[in-house]
Design an enzyme around this catalytic site. Structure first.
Site, PDB file in Angstrom:
ATOM      1  N   ARG A 104       0.894  -1.171   0.000  1.00 51.98           N
ATOM      2  CA  ARG A 104       0.000   0.000   0.000  1.00 51.98           C
ATOM      3  C   ARG A 104       0.922   1.208   0.000  1.00 51.98           C
ATOM      4  O   ARG A 104       1.673   1.419   0.961  1.00 51.98           O
ATOM      5  CB  ARG A 104      -0.903  -0.003   1.230  1.00 51.98           C
ATOM      6  CG  ARG A 104      -1.668   1.304   1.391  1.00 51.98           C
ATOM      7  CD  ARG A 104      -2.734   1.248   2.461  1.00 51.98           C
ATOM      8  NE  ARG A 104      -3.862   0.446   2.032  1.00 51.98           N
ATOM      9  CZ  ARG A 104      -5.044   0.429   2.646  1.00 51.98           C
ATOM     10  NH1 ARG A 104      -5.246   1.173   3.715  1.00 51.98           N
ATOM     11  NH2 ARG A 104      -6.014  -0.337   2.195  1.00 51.98           N
ATOM     12  N   HIS A 131      -7.628   1.030  -6.168  1.00 57.91           N
ATOM     13  CA  HIS A 131      -7.726   0.005  -5.111  1.00 57.91           C
ATOM     14  C   HIS A 131      -8.288  -1.269  -5.749  1.00 57.91           C
ATOM     15  O   HIS A 131      -9.439  -1.647  -5.490  1.00 57.91           O
ATOM     16  CB  HIS A 131      -8.642   0.529  -4.002  1.00 57.91           C
ATOM     17  CG  HIS A 131      -8.470  -0.174  -2.691  1.00 57.91           C
ATOM     18  ND1 HIS A 131      -7.615  -1.248  -2.504  1.00 57.91           N
ATOM     19  CD2 HIS A 131      -9.052   0.055  -1.476  1.00 57.91           C
ATOM     20  CE1 HIS A 131      -7.686  -1.651  -1.244  1.00 57.91           C
ATOM     21  NE2 HIS A 131      -8.541  -0.878  -0.606  1.00 57.91           N
ATOM     22  N   GLN A 134      -9.884  -4.256  -3.678  1.00 59.42           N
ATOM     23  CA  GLN A 134     -11.184  -3.897  -3.101  1.00 59.42           C
ATOM     24  C   GLN A 134     -12.301  -4.129  -4.118  1.00 59.42           C
ATOM     25  O   GLN A 134     -13.342  -4.699  -3.795  1.00 59.42           O
ATOM     26  CB  GLN A 134     -11.163  -2.418  -2.675  1.00 59.42           C
ATOM     27  CG  GLN A 134     -12.487  -1.903  -2.161  1.00 59.42           C
ATOM     28  CD  GLN A 134     -12.895  -2.553  -0.849  1.00 59.42           C
ATOM     29  OE1 GLN A 134     -12.138  -2.539   0.108  1.00 59.42           O
ATOM     30  NE2 GLN A 134     -14.092  -3.131  -0.795  1.00 59.42           N
ATOM     31  N   ASP A 229     -18.173   6.262  -0.481  1.00 60.54           N
ATOM     32  CA  ASP A 229     -16.835   6.210   0.141  1.00 60.54           C
ATOM     33  C   ASP A 229     -16.651   7.516   0.914  1.00 60.54           C
ATOM     34  O   ASP A 229     -17.478   8.431   0.815  1.00 60.54           O
ATOM     35  CB  ASP A 229     -15.780   6.057  -0.980  1.00 60.54           C
ATOM     36  CG  ASP A 229     -14.382   5.737  -0.464  1.00 60.54           C
ATOM     37  OD1 ASP A 229     -14.221   5.497   0.757  1.00 60.54           O
ATOM     38  OD2 ASP A 229     -13.435   5.735  -1.278  1.00 60.54           O
ATOM     39  N   CYS A 270     -16.782   0.551   1.073  1.00 58.94           N
ATOM     40  CA  CYS A 270     -15.541  -0.218   1.230  1.00 58.94           C
ATOM     41  C   CYS A 270     -15.007  -0.157   2.651  1.00 58.94           C
ATOM     42  O   CYS A 270     -14.207  -1.002   3.048  1.00 58.94           O
ATOM     43  CB  CYS A 270     -14.490   0.289   0.249  1.00 58.94           C
ATOM     44  SG  CYS A 270     -14.228   2.072   0.369  1.00 58.94           S
ATOM     45  N   ARG A 298     -13.205  -9.475   1.405  1.00 57.62           N
ATOM     46  CA  ARG A 298     -11.796  -9.129   1.185  1.00 57.62           C
ATOM     47  C   ARG A 298     -10.913 -10.355   1.483  1.00 57.62           C
ATOM     48  O   ARG A 298      -9.961 -10.633   0.759  1.00 57.62           O
ATOM     49  CB  ARG A 298     -11.370  -7.946   2.081  1.00 57.62           C
ATOM     50  CG  ARG A 298     -11.924  -6.595   1.675  1.00 57.62           C
ATOM     51  CD  ARG A 298     -11.404  -6.127   0.318  1.00 57.62           C
ATOM     52  NE  ARG A 298      -9.961  -6.028   0.227  1.00 57.62           N
ATOM     53  CZ  ARG A 298      -9.231  -4.978   0.603  1.00 57.62           C
ATOM     54  NH1 ARG A 298      -9.839  -3.915   1.090  1.00 57.62           N
ATOM     55  NH2 ARG A 298      -7.918  -4.973   0.474  1.00 57.62           N
TER      56      ARG A 298
HETATM   57  N1   CP Z   1     -11.249  -0.901   2.448  1.00 53.14           N
HETATM   58  C1   CP Z   1      -9.986  -0.880   2.874  1.00 53.14           C
HETATM   59  O1   CP Z   1      -9.024  -0.981   2.109  1.00 53.14           O
HETATM   60  O2   CP Z   1      -9.846  -0.792   4.221  1.00 53.14           O
HETATM   61  P1   CP Z   1      -8.470  -0.591   5.007  1.00 53.14           P
HETATM   62  O3   CP Z   1      -7.981   0.803   4.711  1.00 53.14           O
HETATM   63  O4   CP Z   1      -8.825  -0.772   6.456  1.00 53.14           O
HETATM   64  O5   CP Z   1      -7.488  -1.610   4.512  1.00 53.14           O
END
Ligand code: CP
Length: 345
Positions: A104, A131, A134, A229, A270, A298
């Site tokens: 990330r 992402h 996701q 979101d 998400c 996930r």
């Molecule tokens: N949706 C998501 O990626 O959550 P986190 O930021 O907690 O990983």
């Protein structure tokens, strides 16, 4: 074996993405019966995080453990990621230790830098652009919650809110798969022209549709799924008053807006969410909300993705090869440390 990364769903065809989702569904089914196959025994995964995470971090770590492998969580600031050594050196060195890298990164360029130099698969766990893990999970969740018999190509997905990295990914995967995608947002927060152009290109091949509007009520009228979101992210705190003024009250997903959609419409997010901001508690906790199924997916998605990328690359020694190596090492140890070896037998 060709080195395959998972950075952008745009890198994959509709058939490849559907194949991946089918694999994820099989792995989920196995998990529900306590029968997850140990397909990634002894596999190591480095998880590089420049930002905190709940879902991505836990689902990847638990996922690889359930498949027989293990993960190293390298939290923000823990390793040299473009600091004190080049990104290329980090990517090349980490690739010598592990079988797969999940990252990330704050900037998408950092992710592309890792990909350029890594010699093992790299999985994008969120950047400032997208992402992808996701949204694979989101499509799986939609398939599970769509009205019975409805074809994927007939799904209508409405995203109410800011042009975030999740919006870009969702718009691109939905149009790649031939679905019908709408974003409802104030003009200033609508998807940039180049994202829309890519989505329109997807539609030419897939038969899907994409549109952007500033009318949330019209946008949800025929929606099978309403998705939202956060309205702001870390680093955008100074913009909170202007963002709130732009989105509130029309673009908040509350019961008034949800009731404008068909009764079968499901609510998705998400997470993490700012409850009471982009969506109300009433919506998030309503029977139409599938946010926790989505979060659970996930885990299944990460498992499917890891198997898809890593399993075909695993080296598999024959019984004979294992015996030859074990006996050579045993002979060496006996010749050097016979006393200890015999004591341990
Ligand atoms: N949706 C998501 O990626 O959550 P986190 O930021 O907690 O990983």
């Amino acid at each position: 074996m060709e080195l395959k990364h998972f950075i952008d769903t745009q890198d994959f065809s509709k058939e490849e993405l559907l194949d991946l989702i089918e694999l994820i569904r099989m792995i989920k089914k196995a998990d529900k019966q306590g029968a997850t196959p140990q397909l990634l025994e002894d596999v190591s995964m480095a998880m590089l995080f420049e930002e905190p995470s709940t879902r991505t971090r836990i689902s990847f770590e638990v996922g690889i453990t359930e498949l027989g492998g293990h993960a190293l969580y390298l939290k923000p600031g823990e390793i040299h990621l473009g600091v004190r050594e080049s990104l290329a050196d980090t990517a090349k060195v980490v690739s010598r230790y592990v079988d797969v890298i999940m990252a990330r990164t704050l900037r998408h360029e950092t992710m592309l830098g890792l990909v350029k130099h890594a010699t093992v698969p790299v999985i994008n766990g969120l950047t400032d652009y997208n992402h992808p893990t996701q949204v694979v999970c989101d499509v799986l969740t939609m398939i599970e919650h769509a009205p019975t018999g409805k074809k994927l190509e007939d799904f209508k997905v409405t995203f109410v809110g800011d042009a975030t990295n999740v919006l870009s990914s969702l718009m691109l995967i939905c149009t790649r798969l031939g679905m019908n995608f709408t974003q409802a947002a104030p003009k200033r927060y609508q998807a940039p022209a180049h994202w829309l152009e890519w989505a329109r290109e997807n539609c030419k091949t897939s038969g899907g549709s994409v549109r952007v509007t500033d009318d949330p009520v019209e946008a949800v009228k025929n929606a099978d799924f309403i998705y939202t979101d956060l309205w702001w992210w870390v680093g955008q705190e100074a913009e909170i008053p202007q963002r709130k003024a732009a989105f509130m009250p029309d673009y908040q997903v509350n019961m008034d807006l949800l009731k404008k959609a068909p009764a079968h419409c499901k609510f998705m997010h998400c997470l993490p969410a700012s409850r009471g901001v982009e969506a109300t508690d009433e919506v998030m906790d309503s029977p139409q909300s599938v946010i926790y199924d989505q979060a659970e997916n996930r885990l299944h998605t990460e498992k499917g993705l890891l198997v898809w990328l890593v399993y075909p690359r695993l080296k598999r020694a024959t019984k004979e090869q294992k015996m030859v190596h074990a006996s050579q090492i045993q002979d060496f140890l006996e010749s050097r440390f016979s006393e200890v070896v015999h004591r341990n037998l």
